[in-house]
Design a protein around this motif. Structure first.
Motif: not given
Ligand SMILES: Cc1cc2nc3c(=O)[nH]c(=O)nc-3n(C[C@H](O)[C@H](O)[C@H](O)COP(=O)(O)OP(=O)(O)OC[C@H]3O[C@@H](n4cnc5c(N)ncnc54)[C@H](O)[C@@H]3O)c2cc1C
Length: 493
Positions: A37, A47, A55, A434
């Motif tokens: 990370e 996240s 939601t 979700s």
């Molecule tokens: C405004 C908004 C509202 C939302 N509402 C909902 C909801 O109500 N319900 C729902 O289910 N979903 C919702 N979502 C979607 C949900 O938040 C995301 O789908 C989910 O959190 C994505 O998780 P992730 O692990 O893919 O990404 P993230 O949580 O973004 O994690 C990715 C991580 O990778 C790290 N990273 C990036 N590049 C690198 C690199 N080169 N080297 C090392 N680390 C790196 C970042 O720092 C980050 O910590 C919403 C999203 C947004 C923006």
């Protein structure tokens, strides 16, 4: 020679990487894993609880999952599929609670009734029909419907204040909808993984480059953000769970499967109220209809949120124009993602969605007073002084090649994986966290096919997710069995 060797490398510490790592550690506890990370803490991008709406998307309240066609018919298949996918997440979380790998459910999930709310004759007719269609299916059989103001006052007292008796209103309600603190859930999953000797979380560590070796393993270059130390790790399988950073890392990997993909970032903002007297009068997630021209992910909603045990009210999201792919990203992210192979898709999608760009710029430039006007469609007596603007996370929408328009914009989630199954990544952000369990099961299906066919993995998956391999859409008795169990175990009754 790389400095370190691991079986599995997970890039990013959001809900997706945490879910995949947990699934794999249950299926094959002998695998060594690194989660890398770039930020100083895990789960601080999309996240994080304040960066998303929390939601538990089950299709109960989101009207964009049941689109109405020009001939008036309403399509419910997407709502059924999302509901069934969310049930998979609920089963997995319930199993982890029973195994002691997650702590008390209410530390990350809480019952918050899900409502859809509309006004005006045409919208009321739509909602009535939507309710008829959905409630006829066992997945939605507990959905209630009302046009009666007295009933609506008991469901949404705050929103009914100051409304004329002559207003034509309607709402549907599912009482066991949920609010999820995906940040807390992610941190708990990672804390539990850290009890394994073969799991290592590397914070402040950015992946800068990836190269596939002749034996199909990956050599990955890492840079420590504080010491600037550069080192390499060799991994048998890489998961790119980097959220908005996934597109650029998949491009760097050079796999042909990412060719043609681009990203269109949309930022989000909320109005947040922390005034106890107001919060006490609302206990639900209420989704309305998206404004004309608005992208589907900016459907307005007035939400009860429970974050770190504290309740707040949130309204939004107000979408906005940005060129950053991550909240902690660079304004050059979008420009840097443009390559020869996706130039046509980017230009095509850009040209055909100029109206969306205009809409987003307009949204970003809104004044506090204009935002409060939108809030008053939900809560007519809202006072501007009680609400503050907060920035949410970024959602990078998928741009894909399209023979007709050159490129098209998509609002879902997609897994891109190499043909040899040695690397996979997740693009897009809706329905998002979700359905993280279903999404990560798809990664396992694509990249761990032979292991998945073994009796050992099948039995373990069945124990974690009792409906695994069966359809909750078609099998009513299985649905009743798993729903009764998950609602009880997760304290969502
Ligand atoms: C405004 C908004 C509202 C939302 N509402 C909902 C909801 O109500 N319900 C729902 O289910 N979903 C919702 N979502 C979607 C949900 O938040 C995301 O789908 C989910 O959190 C994505 O998780 P992730 O692990 O893919 O990404 P993230 O949580 O973004 O994690 C990715 C991580 O990778 C790290 N990273 C990036 N590049 C690198 C690199 N080169 N080297 C090392 N680390 C790196 C970042 O720092 C980050 O910590 C919403 C999203 C947004 C923006």
């Amino acid at each position: 020679m790389a400095d370190h060797k691991v079986d599995i490398l997970l890039i990013g510490s959001g809900i997706m990487s945490a879910t995949l790592a947990t699934l794999l550690s249950q299926l094959a506890p002998h695998l060594s894993m690194w989660m890398v990370e770039k930020l100083p803490e895990s789960a601080t991008e999309s996240s994080n609880a304040w960066n998303n709406a929390g939601t538990g998307h089950a299709g109960y309240c989101e009207l964009n999952y049941t689109p109405q066609h020009a001939d008036g018919t309403i399509e419910i298949n997407r709502a059924l599929a999302i509901n069934a996918s969310y049930e998979v997440s609920l089963q997995f979380w319930a199993s982890l609670i029973e195994k002691g790998l997650l702590t008390a459910p209410n530390n990350f999930i809480n019952t918050t009734p899900h409502l859809s709310f509309v006004n005006g004759e045409a919208n009321v007719a739509f909602l009535r029909r939507r309710h008829q269609l959905l409630s006829a299916h066992p997945l939605f059989q507990d959905m209630q419907y009302s046009e009666n103001h007295q009933q609506l006052k008991t469901w949404i007292p705050l929103m009914m204040q100051g409304r004329e008796a002559s207003n034509q209103l309607a709402a549907t309600r599912v009482r066991y909808g949920s609010d999820v603190d995906f940040g807390a859930l992610t941190r708990q999953l990672i804390a539990s993984l850290q009890n394994h000797a073969d799991f290592d979380l590397k914070l402040n560590t950015e992946v800068t480059h990836l190269k596939q070796l002749k034996d199909s393993r990956w050599r990955v270059k890492l840079k420590h953000q504080v010491t600037n130390e550069v080192f390499e790790v060799e991994a048998g399988f890489v998961f790119v769970g980097a959220g908005g950073g996934a597109l650029s890392l998949l491009q760097k990997s050079g796999i042909p499967e990412i060719n043609g993909y681009g990203g269109f970032p949309v930022s989000g903002q909320w109005l947040v109220c922390e005034k106890e007297a107001i919060i006490q009068q609302h206990h639900s997630k209420v989704y309305g209809k998206a404004a004309l021209g608005a992208p589907p992910m900016s459907v307005p909603h007035l939400d009860t949120r429970i974050i770190n045990g504290k309740t707040a009210l949130l309204f939004g999201p107000y979408a906005g124009f940005t060129t950053k792919f991550l909240k902690q990203g660079s304004f050059l992210d979008m420009m840097r993602s443009i390559q020869w192979d996706n130039l046509q898709s980017m230009l095509g999608a850009g040209w055909h969605h100029l109206d969306l760009t205009q809409y987003l710029i307009g949204e970003a430039l809104q004044s506090h007073a204009t935002r409060i006007e939108t809030l008053r469609q939900f809560y007519p007596l809202a006072n501007a002084k009680d609400w503050q603007l907060k920035h949410a996370g970024k959602r990078v929408q998928i741009i894909k090649k399209c023979p007709k328009q050159g490129g098209k914009l998509e609002f879902g989630t997609e897994i891109v994986s190499a043909q040899d199954g040695s690397i996979a990544g997740l693009l897009g952000a809706s329905p998002g966290a979700s359905v993280s369990v279903q999404a990560m099961l798809s990664v396992i299906e694509r990249c761990f096919g032979p292991q998945l066919k073994t009796d050992a993995w099948q039995q373990k998956l069945k124990a974690l997710i009792p409906s695994y391999g069966q359809s909750l859409i078609d099998d009513t008795s299985l649905l009743h069995q798993v729903r009764t169990h998950t609602l009880g175990t997760l304290n969502l009754q």
